[in-house]
Scaffold this active site. Sequence first.
Site, PDB file in Angstrom:
ATOM      1  N   ARG A 296       0.901  -1.103  -0.016  1.00 39.00           N
ATOM      2  CA  ARG A 296       0.050   0.067  -0.190  1.00 39.00           C
ATOM      3  C   ARG A 296       0.765   1.170  -0.028  1.00 39.00           C
ATOM      4  O   ARG A 296       1.988   1.038   0.487  1.00 39.00           O
ATOM      5  CB  ARG A 296      -0.921   0.015   1.350  1.00 39.00           C
ATOM      6  CG  ARG A 296      -1.774  -1.190   1.325  1.00 39.00           C
ATOM      7  CD  ARG A 296      -2.577  -1.165   2.586  1.00 39.00           C
ATOM      8  NE  ARG A 296      -3.340  -2.350   2.922  1.00 39.00           N
ATOM      9  CZ  ARG A 296      -3.149  -3.497   3.439  1.00 39.00           C
ATOM     10  NH1 ARG A 296      -2.149  -3.303   4.294  1.00 39.00           N
ATOM     11  NH2 ARG A 296      -4.017  -4.282   3.713  1.00 39.00           N
TER      12      ARG A 296
ATOM     13  N   LYS B 101      -1.641  -1.638   7.907  1.00 39.45           N
ATOM     14  CA  LYS B 101      -3.351  -1.483   8.312  1.00 39.45           C
ATOM     15  C   LYS B 101      -3.564  -2.534   9.302  1.00 39.45           C
ATOM     16  O   LYS B 101      -3.281  -3.833   9.182  1.00 39.45           O
ATOM     17  CB  LYS B 101      -3.828  -1.749   6.926  1.00 39.45           C
ATOM     18  CG  LYS B 101      -5.311  -1.497   6.857  1.00 39.45           C
ATOM     19  CD  LYS B 101      -6.067  -1.545   5.460  1.00 39.45           C
ATOM     20  CE  LYS B 101      -7.545  -1.338   5.625  1.00 39.45           C
ATOM     21  NZ  LYS B 101      -8.125  -1.370   4.271  1.00 39.45           N
TER      22      LYS B 101
ATOM     23  N   HIS C 125      -2.731   1.954  -6.405  1.00 38.45           N
ATOM     24  CA  HIS C 125      -3.157   0.597  -5.794  1.00 38.45           C
ATOM     25  C   HIS C 125      -3.388  -0.341  -6.803  1.00 38.45           C
ATOM     26  O   HIS C 125      -3.490  -1.676  -6.571  1.00 38.45           O
ATOM     27  CB  HIS C 125      -4.481   0.883  -5.043  1.00 38.45           C
ATOM     28  CG  HIS C 125      -4.873  -0.076  -3.905  1.00 38.45           C
ATOM     29  ND1 HIS C 125      -4.113   0.266  -2.636  1.00 38.45           N
ATOM     30  CD2 HIS C 125      -5.709  -0.980  -3.650  1.00 38.45           C
ATOM     31  CE1 HIS C 125      -4.501  -0.867  -1.931  1.00 38.45           C
ATOM     32  NE2 HIS C 125      -5.263  -1.428  -2.358  1.00 38.45           N
TER      33      HIS C 125
ATOM     34  N   ARG D  67      -0.543  -2.800  -6.667  1.00 38.26           N
ATOM     35  CA  ARG D  67      -0.790  -4.087  -5.591  1.00 38.26           C
ATOM     36  C   ARG D  67      -1.624  -5.014  -5.919  1.00 38.26           C
ATOM     37  O   ARG D  67      -1.523  -6.279  -5.820  1.00 38.26           O
ATOM     38  CB  ARG D  67      -1.240  -3.405  -4.336  1.00 38.26           C
ATOM     39  CG  ARG D  67      -1.511  -3.989  -3.172  1.00 38.26           C
ATOM     40  CD  ARG D  67      -1.986  -3.490  -1.985  1.00 38.26           C
ATOM     41  NE  ARG D  67      -2.879  -4.109  -1.166  1.00 38.26           N
ATOM     42  CZ  ARG D  67      -2.332  -4.909  -0.053  1.00 38.26           C
ATOM     43  NH1 ARG D  67      -1.038  -5.046   0.197  1.00 38.26           N
ATOM     44  NH2 ARG D  67      -3.280  -5.422   0.778  1.00 38.26           N
TER      45      ARG D  67
ATOM     46  N   HIS E  80      -4.211  -9.350   4.398  1.00 34.50           N
ATOM     47  CA  HIS E  80      -5.453  -9.673   4.377  1.00 34.50           C
ATOM     48  C   HIS E  80      -5.997 -10.592   5.761  1.00 34.50           C
ATOM     49  O   HIS E  80      -5.334 -11.374   5.921  1.00 34.50           O
ATOM     50  CB  HIS E  80      -6.181 -10.210   3.084  1.00 34.50           C
ATOM     51  CG  HIS E  80      -6.286  -9.405   1.919  1.00 34.50           C
ATOM     52  ND1 HIS E  80      -6.338  -9.769   0.596  1.00 34.50           N
ATOM     53  CD2 HIS E  80      -5.975  -8.182   1.913  1.00 34.50           C
ATOM     54  CE1 HIS E  80      -6.157  -8.786  -0.165  1.00 34.50           C
ATOM     55  NE2 HIS E  80      -5.994  -7.720   0.600  1.00 34.50           N
TER      56      HIS E  80
ATOM     57  N   TYR F 127      -9.051 -12.019  -6.272  1.00 30.97           N
ATOM     58  CA  TYR F 127      -8.143 -11.968  -7.461  1.00 30.97           C
ATOM     59  C   TYR F 127      -8.465 -13.313  -8.546  1.00 30.97           C
ATOM     60  O   TYR F 127      -7.862 -13.194  -9.516  1.00 30.97           O
ATOM     61  CB  TYR F 127      -6.700 -12.008  -6.791  1.00 30.97           C
ATOM     62  CG  TYR F 127      -6.474 -10.629  -6.243  1.00 30.97           C
ATOM     63  CD1 TYR F 127      -6.522  -9.723  -6.840  1.00 30.97           C
ATOM     64  CD2 TYR F 127      -6.473 -10.798  -4.870  1.00 30.97           C
ATOM     65  CE1 TYR F 127      -6.162  -8.296  -6.339  1.00 30.97           C
ATOM     66  CE2 TYR F 127      -6.176  -9.540  -4.157  1.00 30.97           C
ATOM     67  CZ  TYR F 127      -6.065  -8.188  -4.759  1.00 30.97           C
ATOM     68  OH  TYR F 127      -5.636  -6.923  -4.108  1.00 30.97           O
TER      69      TYR F 127
END
Length: 347
Positions: A204, A229, A294, A297, A320, A329
Amino acid sequence: MNWTAKLIVHKTEKRIAVYFEKNADLISRIKQVDGARWSQQKVLWHIPDTIENRERFNIAPLSHSLPSMEGIEQIEKFKQWLRSKRYSQSTIATYSEALKSFLVFYREKPVAKITNEDVIIYNNDYILKNNLSASYQNQIVNAIKLFFMTIRETKMEVDKIHRPKRSKVLPNVLSKEEIKLILDAHSNIKHKMMLSMIYSCGLRSGELLALQPVHIDSKRNIVLLKNSKGKKDRIVPLSPKILEMLREYYKVYKPTVYLFEGRTTGLQYDARSLQLIIKQALQKTGITKPVTLHWLRHSYATHLLESGTDLRYIQELLGHNSSKTTEIYTHVSTKSLQQIKSPFDDL
Protein backbone atom coordinates in the site's frame (compact mmCIF):
# COMPACT_ATOMS: atom_id res chain seq x y z
CA MET A 1 -13.01 18.31 12.91
CA ASN A 2 -9.69 19.72 11.68
CA TRP A 3 -11.11 20.94 8.39
CA THR A 4 -13.65 23.34 6.95
CA ALA A 5 -15.67 22.98 3.76
CA LYS A 6 -17.65 25.23 1.45
CA LEU A 7 -19.43 25.05 -1.90
CA ILE A 8 -17.48 26.24 -4.95
CA VAL A 9 -17.76 26.16 -8.74
CA HIS A 10 -14.71 24.55 -10.34
CA LYS A 11 -14.52 24.42 -14.15
CA THR A 12 -18.30 25.02 -14.41
CA GLU A 13 -18.95 22.10 -12.01
CA LYS A 14 -20.42 22.39 -8.49
CA ARG A 15 -17.90 21.02 -6.00
CA ILE A 16 -17.19 21.09 -2.27
CA ALA A 17 -13.84 22.66 -1.37
CA VAL A 18 -12.21 21.13 1.72
CA TYR A 19 -9.62 23.20 3.62
CA PHE A 20 -7.19 21.85 6.21
CA GLU A 21 -3.59 22.25 7.31
CA LYS A 22 -1.19 19.93 5.53
CA ASN A 23 -1.45 16.64 7.37
CA ALA A 24 -0.70 13.14 6.03
CA ASP A 25 -3.63 11.54 7.90
CA LEU A 26 -6.19 14.09 6.61
CA ILE A 27 -4.79 13.85 3.07
CA SER A 28 -5.14 10.07 3.23
CA ARG A 29 -8.75 10.41 4.40
CA ILE A 30 -9.77 12.94 1.73
CA LYS A 31 -8.31 10.65 -0.95
CA GLN A 32 -10.73 7.93 0.14
CA VAL A 33 -13.70 10.11 -0.89
CA ASP A 34 -14.89 9.10 -4.37
CA GLY A 35 -14.06 11.79 -6.93
CA ALA A 36 -11.68 13.73 -4.65
CA ARG A 37 -9.22 15.87 -6.63
CA TRP A 38 -6.39 18.27 -5.88
CA SER A 39 -6.48 21.66 -7.63
CA GLN A 40 -2.99 23.00 -8.29
CA GLN A 41 -4.51 26.26 -9.44
CA LYS A 42 -6.72 26.88 -6.36
CA VAL A 43 -4.33 24.99 -4.02
CA LEU A 44 -7.10 22.98 -2.38
CA TRP A 45 -8.80 19.59 -2.34
CA HIS A 46 -12.31 19.40 -3.78
CA ILE A 47 -14.94 16.65 -3.90
CA PRO A 48 -18.27 16.11 -5.72
CA ASP A 49 -21.26 18.11 -4.42
CA THR A 50 -23.47 15.22 -3.29
CA ILE A 51 -25.91 14.81 -0.41
CA GLU A 52 -23.54 12.26 1.11
CA ASN A 53 -20.58 14.66 0.99
CA ARG A 54 -22.68 17.57 2.29
CA GLU A 55 -23.69 15.42 5.24
CA ARG A 56 -20.10 14.26 5.76
CA PHE A 57 -18.77 17.82 5.90
CA ASN A 58 -21.80 19.43 7.59
CA ILE A 59 -22.85 21.52 4.59
CA ALA A 60 -26.61 22.09 4.40
CA PRO A 61 -27.19 19.14 6.76
CA LEU A 62 -30.43 17.78 8.18
CA SER A 63 -32.87 20.23 9.76
CA HIS A 64 -31.23 19.36 13.12
CA SER A 65 -27.47 19.21 12.63
CA LEU A 66 -26.69 18.02 16.16
CA PRO A 67 -27.78 14.96 18.15
CA SER A 68 -29.49 15.37 21.53
CA MET A 69 -27.34 16.22 24.56
CA GLU A 70 -27.43 12.53 25.47
CA GLY A 71 -26.32 11.68 21.92
CA ILE A 72 -23.37 14.11 22.12
CA GLU A 73 -22.28 12.56 25.43
CA GLN A 74 -22.60 9.05 24.02
CA ILE A 75 -20.49 9.95 20.95
CA GLU A 76 -17.76 11.27 23.27
CA LYS A 77 -17.89 8.06 25.33
CA PHE A 78 -17.71 6.05 22.09
CA LYS A 79 -14.59 7.99 21.04
CA GLN A 80 -12.98 7.23 24.41
CA TRP A 81 -13.80 3.52 23.98
CA LEU A 82 -12.29 3.50 20.47
CA ARG A 83 -9.14 5.24 21.76
CA SER A 84 -8.80 2.69 24.57
CA LYS A 85 -8.99 -0.05 21.94
CA ARG A 86 -6.20 1.82 20.06
CA TYR A 87 -8.17 2.44 16.87
CA SER A 88 -6.40 4.85 14.51
CA GLN A 89 -7.34 8.55 14.63
CA SER A 90 -8.70 8.23 11.10
CA THR A 91 -11.04 5.35 12.07
CA ILE A 92 -12.19 7.16 15.23
CA ALA A 93 -13.12 10.24 13.19
CA THR A 94 -14.90 8.17 10.52
CA TYR A 95 -16.92 6.08 13.01
CA SER A 96 -17.88 8.99 15.27
CA GLU A 97 -19.10 11.04 12.26
CA ALA A 98 -21.10 8.05 11.00
CA LEU A 99 -22.66 7.51 14.44
CA LYS A 100 -23.47 11.22 14.65
CA SER A 101 -25.53 10.99 11.44
CA PHE A 102 -27.56 8.13 12.97
CA LEU A 103 -28.08 9.85 16.34
CA VAL A 104 -29.09 13.12 14.64
CA PHE A 105 -31.86 11.16 12.92
CA TYR A 106 -33.02 9.85 16.33
CA ARG A 107 -32.33 12.98 18.38
CA GLU A 108 -35.81 12.80 19.97
CA LYS A 109 -35.41 9.19 21.10
CA PRO A 110 -33.44 7.99 24.17
CA VAL A 111 -30.47 5.87 23.07
CA ALA A 112 -31.55 2.97 25.32
CA LYS A 113 -34.85 2.72 23.40
CA ILE A 114 -33.35 2.54 19.87
CA THR A 115 -34.09 -0.86 18.31
CA ASN A 116 -33.08 -2.93 15.27
CA GLU A 117 -36.28 -1.76 13.58
CA ASP A 118 -35.00 1.83 13.91
CA VAL A 119 -31.88 0.91 11.90
CA ILE A 120 -34.12 -0.37 9.07
CA ILE A 121 -36.22 2.83 9.18
CA TYR A 122 -33.04 4.95 9.10
CA ASN A 123 -31.73 2.99 6.09
CA ASN A 124 -34.99 3.48 4.20
CA ASP A 125 -35.95 7.00 5.23
CA TYR A 126 -32.49 8.54 5.16
CA ILE A 127 -29.86 6.46 3.33
CA LEU A 128 -32.04 5.20 0.44
CA LYS A 129 -34.23 8.31 0.27
CA ASN A 130 -31.14 10.49 -0.26
CA ASN A 131 -29.50 8.02 -2.69
CA LEU A 132 -26.48 7.53 -0.45
CA SER A 133 -24.02 4.82 -1.43
CA ALA A 134 -23.93 1.25 -0.11
CA SER A 135 -20.36 1.83 1.12
CA TYR A 136 -21.52 4.85 3.18
CA GLN A 137 -24.40 2.76 4.56
CA ASN A 138 -21.92 0.02 5.43
CA GLN A 139 -19.77 2.55 7.28
CA ILE A 140 -22.82 3.65 9.30
CA VAL A 141 -23.68 0.02 10.12
CA ASN A 142 -20.10 -0.66 11.29
CA ALA A 143 -20.28 2.38 13.59
CA ILE A 144 -23.74 1.43 14.97
CA LYS A 145 -22.66 -2.17 15.67
CA LEU A 146 -19.50 -1.09 17.48
CA PHE A 147 -21.32 1.64 19.39
CA PHE A 148 -24.10 -0.61 20.72
CA MET A 149 -21.49 -3.16 21.82
CA THR A 150 -20.33 -0.51 24.32
CA ILE A 151 -23.83 0.28 25.70
CA ARG A 152 -25.07 -1.67 28.75
CA GLU A 153 -28.76 -0.81 28.65
CA THR A 154 -30.00 -1.33 25.11
CA LYS A 155 -32.82 -2.95 23.16
CA MET A 156 -30.49 -3.40 20.20
CA GLU A 157 -29.49 -6.94 19.19
CA VAL A 158 -26.11 -6.21 17.65
CA ASP A 159 -25.76 -9.54 15.83
CA LYS A 160 -29.05 -8.93 14.01
CA ILE A 161 -28.13 -5.52 12.59
CA HIS A 162 -28.06 -6.21 8.86
CA ARG A 163 -25.69 -4.58 6.42
CA PRO A 164 -26.24 -3.73 2.73
CA LYS A 165 -25.39 -6.28 0.07
CA ARG A 166 -21.95 -5.46 -1.28
CA SER A 167 -21.56 -4.73 -4.96
CA LYS A 168 -19.00 -7.06 -6.53
CA VAL A 169 -16.44 -4.68 -7.99
CA LEU A 170 -13.41 -6.39 -9.52
CA PRO A 171 -9.94 -4.99 -8.81
CA ASN A 172 -8.20 -3.17 -11.65
CA VAL A 173 -5.26 -5.12 -13.05
CA LEU A 174 -2.54 -4.22 -15.56
CA SER A 175 -0.68 -6.62 -17.82
CA LYS A 176 3.01 -7.32 -17.15
CA GLU A 177 3.83 -5.36 -20.32
CA GLU A 178 1.96 -2.31 -19.01
CA ILE A 179 3.64 -2.63 -15.60
CA LYS A 180 7.08 -2.72 -17.28
CA LEU A 181 6.26 0.42 -19.29
CA ILE A 182 5.20 2.27 -16.13
CA LEU A 183 8.21 1.16 -14.07
CA ASP A 184 10.64 2.08 -16.88
CA ALA A 185 9.00 5.46 -17.56
CA HIS A 186 11.06 7.44 -15.03
CA SER A 187 14.78 8.07 -15.42
CA ASN A 188 14.89 9.45 -11.85
CA ILE A 189 16.13 6.52 -9.76
CA LYS A 190 14.07 7.48 -6.69
CA HIS A 191 10.80 7.65 -8.66
CA LYS A 192 11.57 4.38 -10.44
CA MET A 193 12.54 2.77 -7.12
CA MET A 194 9.32 3.76 -5.35
CA LEU A 195 6.99 2.42 -8.05
CA SER A 196 9.10 -0.75 -8.37
CA MET A 197 8.90 -1.39 -4.61
CA ILE A 198 5.11 -1.02 -4.58
CA TYR A 199 4.68 -3.55 -7.41
CA SER A 200 7.44 -6.00 -6.43
CA CYS A 201 6.25 -6.26 -2.80
CA GLY A 202 2.51 -5.56 -3.23
CA LEU A 203 2.64 -2.55 -0.91
CA ARG A 204 0.00 0.00 0.00
CA SER A 205 1.32 3.53 -0.60
CA GLY A 206 1.32 4.25 3.16
CA GLU A 207 3.43 1.13 3.76
CA LEU A 208 5.99 2.28 1.21
CA LEU A 209 6.27 5.75 2.77
CA ALA A 210 6.69 4.27 6.28
CA LEU A 211 9.61 2.03 5.21
CA GLN A 212 12.95 2.61 6.92
CA PRO A 213 16.38 1.34 5.77
CA VAL A 214 16.46 -1.04 8.78
CA HIS A 215 13.32 -2.75 7.44
CA ILE A 216 15.27 -4.10 4.45
CA ASP A 217 16.88 -7.41 5.42
CA SER A 218 19.35 -8.13 2.62
CA LYS A 219 20.68 -11.28 4.32
CA ARG A 220 17.27 -12.98 4.37
CA ASN A 221 15.94 -11.19 1.26
CA ILE A 222 12.82 -9.90 3.02
CA VAL A 223 11.14 -6.57 3.75
CA LEU A 224 9.62 -6.02 7.20
CA LEU A 225 6.43 -3.96 7.12
CA LYS A 226 5.84 -2.45 10.56
CA ASN A 227 2.43 -1.49 11.95
CA SER A 228 0.61 -1.80 8.63
CA LYS A 229 -3.17 -1.58 8.19
CA GLY A 230 -4.90 -3.04 11.24
CA LYS A 231 -1.71 -2.47 13.29
CA LYS A 232 -0.16 -5.69 11.96
CA ASP A 233 3.47 -6.39 11.10
CA ARG A 234 4.23 -8.68 8.19
CA ILE A 235 7.12 -9.70 5.97
CA VAL A 236 7.27 -9.91 2.19
CA PRO A 237 10.01 -11.38 -0.03
CA LEU A 238 12.56 -8.99 -1.54
CA SER A 239 13.39 -9.55 -5.19
CA PRO A 240 17.17 -9.84 -5.86
CA LYS A 241 16.70 -7.35 -8.75
CA ILE A 242 15.06 -4.89 -6.35
CA LEU A 243 17.93 -5.35 -3.87
CA GLU A 244 20.43 -4.37 -6.58
CA MET A 245 18.34 -1.32 -7.44
CA LEU A 246 18.12 -0.38 -3.75
CA ARG A 247 21.91 -0.50 -3.41
CA GLU A 248 22.29 1.91 -6.34
CA TYR A 249 19.55 4.14 -4.93
CA TYR A 250 21.18 4.12 -1.48
CA LYS A 251 24.52 5.31 -2.88
CA VAL A 252 22.88 8.32 -4.53
CA TYR A 253 20.33 9.42 -1.88
CA LYS A 254 21.79 8.10 1.43
CA PRO A 255 18.43 8.08 3.31
CA THR A 256 18.58 8.56 7.09
CA VAL A 257 15.30 7.89 8.93
CA TYR A 258 12.96 6.81 6.10
CA LEU A 259 13.91 4.83 3.02
CA PHE A 260 12.21 7.45 0.85
CA GLU A 261 12.56 10.98 2.20
CA GLY A 262 11.32 14.28 0.81
CA ARG A 263 13.38 17.42 0.37
CA THR A 264 13.85 17.65 4.15
CA THR A 265 16.22 14.98 5.45
CA GLY A 266 14.59 12.69 8.01
CA LEU A 267 10.98 13.39 6.91
CA GLN A 268 8.72 11.01 5.01
CA TYR A 269 8.21 11.51 1.28
CA ASP A 270 4.96 13.40 0.62
CA ALA A 271 1.95 11.20 -0.27
CA ARG A 272 0.69 13.71 -2.87
CA SER A 273 4.09 13.79 -4.58
CA LEU A 274 3.98 9.99 -4.78
CA GLN A 275 0.61 10.23 -6.56
CA LEU A 276 2.19 12.63 -9.07
CA ILE A 277 4.93 10.08 -9.84
CA ILE A 278 2.39 7.54 -11.15
CA LYS A 279 0.55 10.27 -13.11
CA GLN A 280 3.79 11.39 -14.78
CA ALA A 281 4.65 7.78 -15.63
CA LEU A 282 1.28 7.36 -17.34
CA GLN A 283 1.79 10.54 -19.36
CA LYS A 284 5.20 9.32 -20.52
CA THR A 285 3.92 5.88 -21.53
CA GLY A 286 0.69 7.08 -23.14
CA ILE A 287 -1.40 4.66 -21.03
CA THR A 288 -4.85 6.25 -20.79
CA LYS A 289 -6.34 3.98 -18.11
CA PRO A 290 -7.07 5.80 -14.79
CA VAL A 291 -4.24 3.92 -13.08
CA THR A 292 -3.60 4.55 -9.37
CA LEU A 293 -0.81 3.28 -7.13
CA HIS A 294 -3.21 0.64 -5.75
CA TRP A 295 -3.49 -0.87 -9.24
CA LEU A 296 0.17 -1.93 -8.86
CA ARG A 297 -0.72 -3.87 -5.68
CA HIS A 298 -3.72 -5.49 -7.41
CA SER A 299 -1.52 -6.42 -10.37
CA TYR A 300 1.13 -7.93 -8.06
CA ALA A 301 -1.48 -10.22 -6.45
CA THR A 302 -3.04 -11.25 -9.77
CA HIS A 303 0.33 -11.95 -11.42
CA LEU A 304 1.34 -14.10 -8.41
CA LEU A 305 -1.89 -16.09 -8.76
CA GLU A 306 -1.36 -16.53 -12.50
CA SER A 307 2.16 -17.81 -11.89
CA GLY A 308 0.79 -20.55 -9.60
CA THR A 309 1.26 -19.06 -6.10
CA ASP A 310 -1.18 -20.52 -3.57
CA LEU A 311 -3.97 -18.14 -2.54
CA ARG A 312 -3.15 -18.62 1.16
CA TYR A 313 0.38 -17.27 0.61
CA ILE A 314 -0.99 -14.31 -1.35
CA GLN A 315 -3.32 -13.56 1.57
CA GLU A 316 -0.30 -13.48 3.92
CA LEU A 317 1.75 -11.33 1.55
CA LEU A 318 -1.04 -8.76 1.16
CA GLY A 319 -1.85 -8.72 4.89
CA HIS A 320 -5.54 -9.61 4.41
CA ASN A 321 -7.47 -10.73 7.50
CA SER A 322 -9.93 -12.79 5.51
CA SER A 323 -9.30 -15.19 2.64
CA LYS A 324 -12.52 -13.85 1.07
CA THR A 325 -10.76 -10.53 0.43
CA THR A 326 -7.96 -12.31 -1.43
CA GLU A 327 -10.32 -14.58 -3.39
CA ILE A 328 -11.45 -11.61 -5.49
CA TYR A 329 -8.22 -11.97 -7.49
CA THR A 330 -9.39 -15.34 -8.79
CA HIS A 331 -12.07 -13.43 -10.73
CA VAL A 332 -9.53 -11.29 -12.62
CA SER A 333 -6.85 -13.92 -13.23
CA THR A 334 -6.88 -14.82 -16.94
CA LYS A 335 -4.75 -17.98 -16.68
CA SER A 336 -7.71 -20.41 -16.75
CA LEU A 337 -9.88 -18.18 -18.95
CA GLN A 338 -7.26 -18.14 -21.72
CA GLN A 339 -7.48 -21.94 -21.98
CA ILE A 340 -11.23 -21.81 -22.73
CA LYS A 341 -11.98 -22.01 -26.42
CA SER A 342 -14.90 -19.93 -27.69
CA PRO A 343 -17.57 -21.91 -29.61
CA PHE A 344 -17.33 -19.10 -32.17
CA ASP A 345 -13.98 -20.55 -33.29
CA ASP A 346 -15.74 -23.75 -34.45
CA LEU A 347 -18.23 -21.98 -36.70
